[in-house]
Design a protein around this motif. Sequence first.
Motif, PDB file in Angstrom:
ATOM      1  N   PHE A 133       0.862  -1.189   0.000  1.00 13.72           N
ATOM      2  CA  PHE A 133       0.000   0.000   0.000  1.00 13.72           C
ATOM      3  C   PHE A 133       0.886   1.223   0.000  1.00 13.72           C
ATOM      4  CE2 PHE A 133      -2.328   3.351   2.289  1.00 13.72           C
ATOM      5  CZ  PHE A 133      -3.529   3.367   1.594  1.00 13.72           C
ATOM      6  N   SER A 134       0.718   2.093  -1.020  1.00 12.48           N
ATOM      7  CA  SER A 134       1.556   3.291  -1.082  1.00 12.48           C
ATOM      8  C   SER A 134       0.760   4.566  -0.834  1.00 12.48           C
ATOM      9  CB  SER A 134       2.284   3.372  -2.427  1.00 12.48           C
ATOM     10  OG  SER A 134       1.369   3.287  -3.492  1.00 12.48           O
ATOM     11  N   GLY A 135      -0.574   4.438  -0.615  1.00  5.94           N
ATOM     12  CA  GLY A 135      -1.352   5.617  -0.288  1.00  5.94           C
ATOM     13  C   GLY A 135      -2.758   5.571  -0.851  1.00  5.94           C
ATOM     14  N   HIS A 136      -3.588   6.478  -0.326  1.00  6.63           N
ATOM     15  CA  HIS A 136      -4.969   6.622  -0.806  1.00  6.63           C
ATOM     16  C   HIS A 136      -5.024   6.751  -2.327  1.00  6.63           C
ATOM     17  CE1 HIS A 136      -6.236   8.264   3.292  1.00  6.63           C
ATOM     18  NE2 HIS A 136      -7.257   7.495   2.980  1.00  6.63           N
ATOM     19  N   THR A 137      -4.177   7.639  -2.852  1.00  7.57           N
ATOM     20  CA  THR A 137      -4.263   8.008  -4.264  1.00  7.57           C
ATOM     21  C   THR A 137      -4.082   6.787  -5.157  1.00  7.57           C
ATOM     22  OG1 THR A 137      -3.364  10.177  -3.712  1.00  7.57           O
ATOM     23  CG2 THR A 137      -3.334   9.547  -6.022  1.00  7.57           C
ATOM     24  N   GLU A 138      -3.036   6.011  -4.872  1.00  3.35           N
ATOM     25  CA  GLU A 138      -2.751   4.831  -5.684  1.00  3.35           C
ATOM     26  C   GLU A 138      -3.846   3.765  -5.510  1.00  3.35           C
ATOM     27  OE1 GLU A 138       0.917   7.137  -4.869  1.00  3.35           O
ATOM     28  OE2 GLU A 138      -0.676   6.347  -3.591  1.00  3.35           O
ATOM     29  N   PHE A 139      -4.333   3.620  -4.284  1.00  3.82           N
ATOM     30  CA  PHE A 139      -5.393   2.649  -4.003  1.00  3.82           C
ATOM     31  C   PHE A 139      -6.649   2.983  -4.806  1.00  3.82           C
ATOM     32  CE2 PHE A 139      -9.132   1.237  -1.654  1.00  3.82           C
ATOM     33  CZ  PHE A 139      -8.827  -0.080  -1.325  1.00  3.82           C
ATOM     34  N   LEU A 140      -7.021   4.260  -4.803  1.00  5.20           N
ATOM     35  CA  LEU A 140      -8.236   4.666  -5.513  1.00  5.20           C
ATOM     36  C   LEU A 140      -8.049   4.639  -7.031  1.00  5.20           C
ATOM     37  CD1 LEU A 140      -9.360   7.556  -3.162  1.00  5.20           C
ATOM     38  CD2 LEU A 140     -10.447   5.322  -3.428  1.00  5.20           C
ATOM     39  N   ALA A 141      -6.829   4.903  -7.489  1.00 10.02           N
ATOM     40  CA  ALA A 141      -6.550   4.797  -8.925  1.00 10.02           C
ATOM     41  C   ALA A 141      -6.759   3.354  -9.389  1.00 10.02           C
ATOM     42  CB  ALA A 141      -5.125   5.257  -9.225  1.00 10.02           C
ATOM     43  N   GLU A 142      -6.267   2.402  -8.583  1.00 11.56           N
ATOM     44  CA  GLU A 142      -6.435   0.981  -8.944  1.00 11.56           C
ATOM     45  C   GLU A 142      -7.907   0.575  -8.861  1.00 11.56           C
ATOM     46  OE1 GLU A 142      -4.819  -3.437  -7.589  1.00 11.56           O
ATOM     47  OE2 GLU A 142      -3.773  -1.640  -6.887  1.00 11.56           O
ATOM     48  N   LEU A 143      -8.595   1.013  -7.806  1.00 12.24           N
ATOM     49  CA  LEU A 143     -10.000   0.647  -7.617  1.00 12.24           C
ATOM     50  C   LEU A 143     -10.866   1.150  -8.769  1.00 12.24           C
ATOM     51  CD1 LEU A 143     -12.124  -0.539  -5.534  1.00 12.24           C
ATOM     52  CD2 LEU A 143     -12.434   1.834  -4.788  1.00 12.24           C
ATOM     53  N   THR A 144     -10.549   2.333  -9.269  1.00 11.50           N
ATOM     54  CA  THR A 144     -11.362   2.940 -10.334  1.00 11.50           C
ATOM     55  C   THR A 144     -10.786   2.708 -11.733  1.00 11.50           C
ATOM     56  OG1 THR A 144     -10.187   5.050 -10.112  1.00 11.50           O
ATOM     57  CG2 THR A 144     -12.168   4.762  -8.773  1.00 11.50           C
ATOM     58  N   SER A 145      -9.726   1.878 -11.810  1.00 14.08           N
ATOM     59  CA  SER A 145      -9.057   1.581 -13.094  1.00 14.08           C
ATOM     60  C   SER A 145      -8.621   2.866 -13.803  1.00 14.08           C
ATOM     61  CB  SER A 145      -9.990   0.770 -14.006  1.00 14.08           C
ATOM     62  OG  SER A 145     -10.378  -0.427 -13.377  1.00 14.08           O
ATOM     63  N   THR A 146      -8.016   3.769 -13.037  1.00 13.53           N
ATOM     64  CA  THR A 146      -7.545   5.044 -13.582  1.00 13.53           C
ATOM     65  C   THR A 146      -6.032   4.971 -13.794  1.00 13.53           C
ATOM     66  OG1 THR A 146      -9.277   6.207 -12.370  1.00 13.53           O
ATOM     67  CG2 THR A 146      -7.457   7.540 -13.207  1.00 13.53           C
ATOM     68  N   GLU A 147      -5.601   5.231 -15.040  1.00  6.35           N
ATOM     69  CA  GLU A 147      -4.181   5.077 -15.370  1.00  6.35           C
ATOM     70  C   GLU A 147      -3.328   6.190 -14.781  1.00  6.35           C
ATOM     71  OE1 GLU A 147      -1.335   4.801 -19.362  1.00  6.35           O
ATOM     72  OE2 GLU A 147      -3.511   4.577 -19.549  1.00  6.35           O
ATOM     73  N   GLN A 148      -3.824   7.413 -14.805  1.00  7.79           N
ATOM     74  CA  GLN A 148      -3.030   8.556 -14.340  1.00  7.79           C
ATOM     75  C   GLN A 148      -3.883   9.426 -13.441  1.00  7.79           C
ATOM     76  OE1 GLN A 148       0.365   9.779 -15.487  1.00  7.79           O
ATOM     77  NE2 GLN A 148       0.042  10.988 -13.632  1.00  7.79           N
ATOM     78  N   VAL A 149      -3.383   9.687 -12.227  1.00  7.16           N
ATOM     79  CA  VAL A 149      -4.053  10.631 -11.334  1.00  7.16           C
ATOM     80  C   VAL A 149      -3.098  11.774 -11.027  1.00  7.16           C
ATOM     81  CG1 VAL A 149      -5.650   8.980 -10.285  1.00  7.16           C
ATOM     82  CG2 VAL A 149      -3.353   9.265  -9.326  1.00  7.16           C
ATOM     83  N   VAL A 150      -3.651  12.871 -10.546  1.00  9.37           N
ATOM     84  CA  VAL A 150      -2.850  14.055 -10.245  1.00  9.37           C
ATOM     85  C   VAL A 150      -3.167  14.503  -8.827  1.00  9.37           C
ATOM     86  CG1 VAL A 150      -2.420  16.467 -10.865  1.00  9.37           C
ATOM     87  CG2 VAL A 150      -2.779  14.772 -12.659  1.00  9.37           C
ATOM     88  N   MET A 151      -2.110  14.767  -8.064  1.00 12.46           N
ATOM     89  CA  MET A 151      -2.273  15.255  -6.692  1.00 12.46           C
ATOM     90  C   MET A 151      -2.295  16.775  -6.716  1.00 12.46           C
ATOM     91  SD  MET A 151       0.318  14.402  -3.567  1.00 12.46           S
ATOM     92  CE  MET A 151       0.251  15.229  -1.983  1.00 12.46           C
ATOM     93  N   MET A 152      -3.351  17.344  -6.133  1.00 17.05           N
ATOM     94  CA  MET A 152      -3.438  18.799  -6.031  1.00 17.05           C
ATOM     95  C   MET A 152      -3.809  19.177  -4.604  1.00 17.05           C
ATOM     96  SD  MET A 152      -5.609  21.613  -8.252  1.00 17.05           S
ATOM     97  CE  MET A 152      -7.229  21.438  -7.514  1.00 17.05           C
ATOM     98  N   LEU A 153      -3.079  20.112  -4.023  1.00 17.69           N
ATOM     99  CA  LEU A 153      -3.445  20.669  -2.727  1.00 17.69           C
ATOM    100  C   LEU A 153      -3.966  22.078  -2.934  1.00 17.69           C
ATOM    101  CD1 LEU A 153      -1.670  18.223  -1.715  1.00 17.69           C
ATOM    102  CD2 LEU A 153      -1.297  19.607   0.336  1.00 17.69           C
ATOM    103  N   ALA A 154      -4.927  22.445  -2.102  1.00 14.85           N
ATOM    104  CA  ALA A 154      -5.525  23.764  -2.248  1.00 14.85           C
ATOM    105  C   ALA A 154      -5.798  24.368  -0.885  1.00 14.85           C
ATOM    106  CB  ALA A 154      -6.836  23.658  -3.042  1.00 14.85           C
ATOM    107  N   THR A 155      -5.672  25.671  -0.806  1.00 17.67           N
ATOM    108  CA  THR A 155      -6.081  26.449   0.347  1.00 17.67           C
ATOM    109  C   THR A 155      -6.661  27.743  -0.193  1.00 17.67           C
ATOM    110  OG1 THR A 155      -5.419  27.246   2.535  1.00 17.67           O
ATOM    111  CG2 THR A 155      -3.863  27.626   0.712  1.00 17.67           C
ATOM    112  N   HIS A 156      -7.121  28.607   0.677  1.00 21.78           N
ATOM    113  CA  HIS A 156      -7.757  29.834   0.213  1.00 21.78           C
ATOM    114  C   HIS A 156      -6.801  30.631  -0.685  1.00 21.78           C
ATOM    115  CE1 HIS A 156     -10.397  33.271   0.136  1.00 21.78           C
ATOM    116  NE2 HIS A 156      -9.401  34.051   0.514  1.00 21.78           N
ATOM    117  N   GLY A 157      -7.177  30.816  -1.957  1.00 25.47           N
ATOM    118  CA  GLY A 157      -6.396  31.641  -2.868  1.00 25.47           C
ATOM    119  C   GLY A 157      -5.249  30.950  -3.570  1.00 25.47           C
ATOM    120  N   LEU A 158      -5.081  29.634  -3.387  1.00 27.95           N
ATOM    121  CA  LEU A 158      -3.964  28.948  -4.050  1.00 27.95           C
ATOM    122  C   LEU A 158      -4.267  27.469  -4.253  1.00 27.95           C
ATOM    123  CD1 LEU A 158      -1.015  29.051  -5.119  1.00 27.95           C
ATOM    124  CD2 LEU A 158      -0.259  28.563  -2.775  1.00 27.95           C
ATOM    125  N   ARG A 159      -4.047  27.002  -5.484  1.00 26.97           N
ATOM    126  CA  ARG A 159      -4.113  25.570  -5.809  1.00 26.97           C
ATOM    127  C   ARG A 159      -2.777  25.172  -6.416  1.00 26.97           C
ATOM    128  NH1 ARG A 159      -8.851  27.533  -8.528  1.00 26.97           N
ATOM    129  NH2 ARG A 159     -10.777  27.093  -7.361  1.00 26.97           N
TER     130      ARG A 159
END
Length: 332
Positions: A133-159
């Motif tokens: 297990f390498s993280g939520h992102t990879e787990f959900l990519a495999e579960l949804t058969s998604t080849e490429q996912v992108v990590m984005m963090l956001a706060t007020h006024g910045l993504r």
Amino acid sequence: MTIRPFALTPGEPAGIGPDLCLLLAREAQPQALVAIANRDMLAARGQQLGLSIQLIAVEPTHWPTQPAPAGSLYVWDTPLGAPVEAGTLDARNAGYVLETLRRAGQGCLNGDFAGMITAPVHKGVINQAGIAFSGHTEFLAELTSTEQVVMMLATHGLRVALVTTHLPLRDVADAITPERLSRVTRILAHDLRSKFGIAAPRILVCGLNPHAGEGGHLGREELDIIEPTLQCLRDEGIDLIGPLPADTLFTPKHLDHCDAVLAMYHDQGLPVLKYKGFGAAVNITLGLPIIRTSVDHGTALDLAGSGQIDSGSLQVALQTAYAMAASQVKSH
């Protein structure tokens, strides 16, 4: 109001995730929210925290369509592998943690849930249980058969989105290929439109090297890879500015006129974002066919059961998921 409920996974049961869910339940949410967790564990943690939260049992045949009243929480009871003690990891509960994620993700895929919000997991104890297990992102990519996912963090006024995520710095330059840069940029532009309702997103792109390579004197990645790739993407109609030196890109002069920043690697973009909004930032997984947001912090085992925690990041994660779901409804 969205009729479908949202799924909330409390993550590592020995960490602060269960505490966050219970603290959240003190006030009514604007949307129906289902915690996918062990009911007895939540009850025990509530007692430890001195919180009187009514835990309302729900299941797939009876999803709620109205928000729970203040002081209550909808719970889809999920069996533990072992008893939980706040602050003490137990590898026997690794399967439980993954089952909560599987239930949430599958529920989003089949239309039961409008989106999922995740509290932190502890990768180490899951691996200790013998589960890769390498993280939520990879787990959900495999579960949804998604080849490429992108990590984005956001706060007020910045993504801030990332071209590469958890790579050693030594490997980053080799990973910045035209193919990867193109895929990540297209996903970012697409999801800003479809999940955030931004009709024509403007994206600022960081260079890889100091001073964005300074015309090739400090590295040729900008000249040979990044700029030609960005030009091809501009020809597709994506509004891209850059590559710009990261040390000057993160200033109001530039940020005031963009919808997101694309950073080349983890510690190029995220320190700035966390400085600006730590405790009030959200982690968003782009590219999935579902909505998934998360807190921007870890399990904080030493604070579990103490009541001395800040639920700000979970609040932002919830608000972001609600807004994304509303934007999707409008775009359809």
